[in-house]
Enzyme design. Structure first.
Site, PDB file in Angstrom:
ATOM      1  N   LEU A  48      39.361  -2.658 -36.853  1.00 54.15           N
ATOM      2  CA  LEU A  48      39.663  -3.316 -38.131  1.00 54.15           C
ATOM      3  C   LEU A  48      39.869  -2.324 -39.269  1.00 54.15           C
ATOM      4  O   LEU A  48      39.174  -1.323 -39.373  1.00 54.15           O
ATOM      5  CB  LEU A  48      38.520  -4.271 -38.479  1.00 54.15           C
ATOM      6  CG  LEU A  48      38.246  -5.338 -37.415  1.00 54.15           C
ATOM      7  CD1 LEU A  48      37.073  -6.215 -37.830  1.00 54.15           C
ATOM      8  CD2 LEU A  48      39.477  -6.189 -37.138  1.00 54.15           C
ATOM      9  N   GLY A  53      43.678  -3.988 -43.982  1.00 51.25           N
ATOM     10  CA  GLY A  53      44.607  -5.118 -43.809  1.00 51.25           C
ATOM     11  C   GLY A  53      43.886  -6.325 -43.232  1.00 51.25           C
ATOM     12  O   GLY A  53      43.966  -7.445 -43.772  1.00 51.25           O
ATOM     13  N   HIS A  54      43.134  -6.103 -42.145  1.00 52.93           N
ATOM     14  CA  HIS A  54      42.376  -7.207 -41.549  1.00 52.93           C
ATOM     15  C   HIS A  54      41.374  -7.769 -42.565  1.00 52.93           C
ATOM     16  O   HIS A  54      41.192  -8.977 -42.661  1.00 52.93           O
ATOM     17  CB  HIS A  54      41.581  -6.710 -40.339  1.00 52.93           C
ATOM     18  CG  HIS A  54      42.416  -6.206 -39.201  1.00 52.93           C
ATOM     19  ND1 HIS A  54      42.459  -4.881 -38.845  1.00 52.93           N
ATOM     20  CD2 HIS A  54      43.233  -6.846 -38.337  1.00 52.93           C
ATOM     21  CE1 HIS A  54      43.256  -4.730 -37.793  1.00 52.93           C
ATOM     22  NE2 HIS A  54      43.753  -5.902 -37.470  1.00 52.93           N
TER      23      HIS A  54
HETATM   24  P1  AMP Z   1      46.116  -7.107 -34.978  1.00 52.88           P
HETATM   25  O1  AMP Z   1      44.666  -6.759 -34.908  1.00 52.88           O
HETATM   26  O2  AMP Z   1      47.020  -5.934 -35.106  1.00 52.88           O
HETATM   27  O3  AMP Z   1      46.526  -8.075 -33.884  1.00 52.88           O
HETATM   28  O4  AMP Z   1      46.297  -7.908 -36.332  1.00 52.88           O
HETATM   29  C1  AMP Z   1      45.540  -9.060 -36.614  1.00 52.88           C
HETATM   30  C2  AMP Z   1      46.118  -9.738 -37.834  1.00 52.88           C
HETATM   31  O5  AMP Z   1      46.066  -8.833 -38.932  1.00 52.88           O
HETATM   32  C3  AMP Z   1      47.588 -10.151 -37.664  1.00 52.88           C
HETATM   33  O6  AMP Z   1      47.803 -11.383 -38.309  1.00 52.88           O
HETATM   34  C4  AMP Z   1      48.310  -9.028 -38.368  1.00 52.88           C
HETATM   35  O7  AMP Z   1      49.577  -9.405 -38.877  1.00 52.88           O
HETATM   36  C5  AMP Z   1      47.341  -8.736 -39.507  1.00 52.88           C
HETATM   37  N1  AMP Z   1      47.553  -7.402 -40.039  1.00 52.88           N
HETATM   38  C6  AMP Z   1      47.480  -6.208 -39.381  1.00 52.88           C
HETATM   39  N2  AMP Z   1      47.795  -5.184 -40.202  1.00 52.88           N
HETATM   40  C7  AMP Z   1      48.091  -5.755 -41.400  1.00 52.88           C
HETATM   41  C8  AMP Z   1      48.498  -5.254 -42.663  1.00 52.88           C
HETATM   42  N3  AMP Z   1      48.690  -3.947 -42.872  1.00 52.88           N
HETATM   43  N4  AMP Z   1      48.720  -6.119 -43.679  1.00 52.88           N
HETATM   44  C9  AMP Z   1      48.553  -7.454 -43.497  1.00 52.88           C
HETATM   45  N5  AMP Z   1      48.169  -8.003 -42.326  1.00 52.88           N
HETATM   46  C10 AMP Z   1      47.939  -7.160 -41.296  1.00 52.88           C
END
Ligand code: AMP
Length: 286
Positions: free
Chosen positions: A32, A35-36
């Site tokens: 995490l 962003g998360h």
């Molecule tokens: P992930 O862990 O990469 O599967 O991401 C989980 C959630 O966090 C997904 O909805 C992604 O689009 C969102 N997410 C990941 N990185 C970012 C970011 N930099 N800005 C906004 N949302 C993000």
């Protein structure tokens, strides 16, 4: 924070506590970052109770992709979520979600073959399948997804509508580092020099949004040429301007100002790391 690991346990827990009010849910693959955590803060603004899942979904990785290498940092993640006052963490194993005999998957149609889908066959079907399973288990009122993965967001919005899932999908803007690079769990794979070169990506997005803002007659072709120039030296996997909700490729001669929901998408490879980004060209804001 309550940690739930079994599907049966989570399902009965969430159905028993439904009367305590709505839940806002943030699905993640862990490792995490800010962003998360912004998605979590957004979730907290939508509902009193917030659930997060951490699951690296094998179904959405191709045979040559980084499933085994994907960073797994559970202890650190757990601390971050506790600090962010998350109520429930769903952390199932692969065999919980994909027991022997598992065979039904979601097919999300044409949208899954565009952009990233052209390079990652089966990826979005895998994403839709796991998200549907998680929504069935947790049954949240809201699920928050980042615009960083805009095609994924559109795939989930379609799936939820097509399959009558009783969850509202909520989008959160891309969270960026100081130089504008979109935060990503994969940024940690970058060498120092690749990390420096990665800032060409937000620079390319800024240059195009600025062009569209300053020159109403900018065509798709002109915008793509400028982005390509700014990305020079990087291995660009795709660079595309789409229009409409189904992210169709925009005609090269079209004026961007006349398109509905124009958006620039790109995927770049730096070493073995693949980075994606996108930006709206309607209300340019980078
Ligand atoms: P992930 O862990 O990469 O599967 O991401 C989980 C959630 O966090 C997904 O909805 C992604 O689009 C969102 N997410 C990941 N990185 C970012 C970011 N930099 N800005 C906004 N949302 C993000």
């Amino acid at each position: 924070m309550q940690v739930l690991e079994s599907v049966k346990g989570a399902q009965s827990f969430f159905s028993q506590t439904r009367s305590e009010g709505p839940i806002a849910f943030v699905p993640t693959m862990g490792c995490l970052h800010e962003g998360h955590l912004e998605l979590v803060a957004h979730a907290k603004s939508l509902a009193k109770r917030v659930a997060v899942s951490i699951f690296v979904n094998p179904l959405q990785f191709g045979p040559t992709e980084d499933f085994n290498k994907y960073p797994r940092t559970f202890e650190e993640d757990q601390l971050k979520l506790e600090k962010a006052s998350v109520d429930y963490l769903f952390y199932p194993s692969s065999s919980e979600l994909y027991p022997a005999g598992f065979s039904s998957t979601v097919n999300v149609g044409e949208l899954a073959n565009r952009l990233c889908g052209a390079f990652r066959p089966g990826h979005f079907d895998g994403v839709a399948t796991i998200v549907l399973k998680l929504l069935q288990i947790i049954q949240p009122s809201f699920a928050i997804f980042g615009e960083k993965d805009f095609q994924q967001l559109r795939v989930i919005e379609n799936m939820v509508m097509d399959l009558n899932v009783a969850t509202s999908v909520v989008a959160h803007p891309t969270v960026r580092e100081l130089d504008g690079l979109a935060r990503s769990s994969r940024n940690r794979y970058l060498s120092e020099s690749d990390r420096r070169r990665a800032s060409q990506i937000p620079q390319a997005l800024s240059a195009v949004t600025e062009l569209c803002r300053n020159q109403i007659s900018t065509t798709v072709q002109q915008a793509l040429e400028l982005a390509f120039l700014r990305l020079s030296g990087l291995e660009t996997q795709y660079l595309e301007i789409t229009h409409g909700q189904d992210l169709r490729s925009a005609p090269k001669e079209a004026f961007i100002s006349e398109l509905s929901s124009p958006r620039l998408f790109l995927a770049v490879k730096l070493g073995t790391t693949r980075l994606i980004d996108n930006i709206s060209l309607k209300e340019p804001h980078l």
